[in-house]
Design an enzyme around this catalytic site. Structure first.
Site, mmCIF file in Angstrom:
data_model
loop_
_atom_site.group_PDB
_atom_site.id
_atom_site.type_symbol
_atom_site.label_atom_id
_atom_site.label_comp_id
_atom_site.label_asym_id
_atom_site.label_seq_id
_atom_site.Cartn_x
_atom_site.Cartn_y
_atom_site.Cartn_z
ATOM 1 N N TYR A 161 -20.487 -56.032 7.354
ATOM 2 C CA TYR A 161 -20.423 -56.038 5.888
ATOM 3 C C TYR A 161 -19.266 -55.186 5.400
ATOM 4 O O TYR A 161 -18.526 -55.567 4.485
ATOM 5 C CB TYR A 161 -21.742 -55.514 5.312
ATOM 6 C CG TYR A 161 -21.787 -55.503 3.796
ATOM 7 C CD1 TYR A 161 -22.404 -56.534 3.094
ATOM 8 C CD2 TYR A 161 -21.206 -54.464 3.066
ATOM 9 C CE1 TYR A 161 -22.429 -56.542 1.709
ATOM 10 C CE2 TYR A 161 -21.225 -54.463 1.679
ATOM 11 C CZ TYR A 161 -21.852 -55.500 1.008
ATOM 12 O OH TYR A 161 -21.857 -55.505 -0.368
ATOM 13 N N GLY A 186 -21.338 -52.925 -7.870
ATOM 14 C CA GLY A 186 -21.832 -53.629 -6.697
ATOM 15 C C GLY A 186 -22.362 -52.659 -5.660
ATOM 16 O O GLY A 186 -22.754 -51.533 -5.974
ATOM 17 N N CYS A 187 -22.351 -53.078 -4.406
ATOM 18 C CA CYS A 187 -22.856 -52.238 -3.318
ATOM 19 C C CYS A 187 -22.170 -50.882 -3.325
ATOM 20 O O CYS A 187 -20.940 -50.785 -3.321
ATOM 21 C CB CYS A 187 -22.616 -52.937 -1.978
ATOM 22 S SG CYS A 187 -22.978 -51.899 -0.548
ATOM 23 N N PHE A 188 -22.955 -49.821 -3.331
ATOM 24 C CA PHE A 188 -22.360 -48.487 -3.440
ATOM 25 C C PHE A 188 -21.627 -48.045 -2.188
ATOM 26 O O PHE A 188 -20.852 -47.097 -2.224
ATOM 27 C CB PHE A 188 -23.370 -47.429 -3.869
ATOM 28 C CG PHE A 188 -24.734 -47.463 -3.213
ATOM 29 C CD1 PHE A 188 -24.932 -47.900 -1.919
ATOM 30 C CD2 PHE A 188 -25.844 -47.038 -3.934
ATOM 31 C CE1 PHE A 188 -26.189 -47.905 -1.330
ATOM 32 C CE2 PHE A 188 -27.111 -47.035 -3.365
ATOM 33 C CZ PHE A 188 -27.285 -47.474 -2.059
#
Length: 243
Positions: free
Chosen positions: A212, A66-68
């Site tokens: 986030y 997913g998002c690094f």
């Protein structure tokens, strides 16, 4: 749609407007949102197959989950890890740019390159952390609010030994029913790792109040500290400091 659901769906910086960002940061602080991460940690056994201790003090692992931002943040707090770089794997050098990878058409996955000392921590232990707290390996082509093949769960072995360990561990976890759904993590051929743009590096450490990060990623750091106290380090190793 309620306010909390709206917060969970906010994604990356290119999608945020400054005015809304300010409101979200206040709301996140008020609601103590770290507890609602979409990628809950799972307690899993250590791998039955792992690398043998050697004399080398530097090896490299490449994972995509997913998002690094969050995956990098987790491994920056792991003892024995000497450097974690956010970047792209699975495609070519010519299209390893954030905007292009974001189309989901390049073959790349947002990834992290982990340099570690195998005399302090093993590849298998890194995999256990990856599967347990860094991401959810049962989500196909998405993680939390981020959807697309660029957010897939993948392992890019750097050697036949790493490949055999990763494949054996996935089989072990599936057989033991460690998760309520099958693991969808792909073990892919390593085609190179291409570092992401500078503004992505150390993002979690530099922006701990970013909505986030607060919602999706800070819970992972807390889970790492709770579930793996033997390898947790309080001070993150940073790319910006040459770690």
């Amino acid at each position: 749609m309620d306010a909390m659901t709206t917060l969970q769906r906010w994604t990356r910086p290119t999608a945020l407007k400054l005015a809304s960002l300010a409101v979200l940061m206040v709301a996140a602080a008020m609601w103590e949102l770290p507890a609602i991460s979409a990628e809950a940690a799972v307690k899993i056994p250590a791998p039955a197959v792992d690398e043998k201790a050697g004399t080398s003090h530097t090896e490299t692992a490449v994972f995509a989950g997913g998002c690094f931002w969050g995956v990098q943040g987790v491994f920056q707090h792991v003892r024995g890890v000497t450097r974690v770089t956010s970047g792209y794997s699975g495609g070519s050098a010519s299209n390893a740019q954030y905007e292009m990878v974001g189309t989901g058409m390049t073959g790349h996955a947002e990834s992290v390159e982990i340099r570690y000392d195998p005399t302090q921590i093993s590849y298998g232990k890194l995999l256990q952390i990856f599967f347990s707290v860094a991401h959810n390996p049962t989500q196909l082509n998405y993680q939390g609010p981020d959807h697309g093949t660029q957010y897939r769960s993948a392992i890019f072995p750097r050697s036949p030994v790493q490949r055999s360990i990763a494949e054996a561990y996935i089989t072990q976890l599936d057989t033991s029913k460690a998760y309520r759904a099958p693991i969808v993590t792909r073990v892919e051929d390593y085609k190179g790792f291409f570092p992401a743009e500078n503004y992505h590096q150390d993002f979690l450490v530099k922006n701990p109040s970013y909505p986030y990060i607060v919602i999706n990623d800070l819970p992972k750091i807390g889970n790492l500290k709770t579930m793996f106290p033997d390898v947790y380090r309080n001070d993150a190793v940073l790319v910006s400091k040459g770690g």
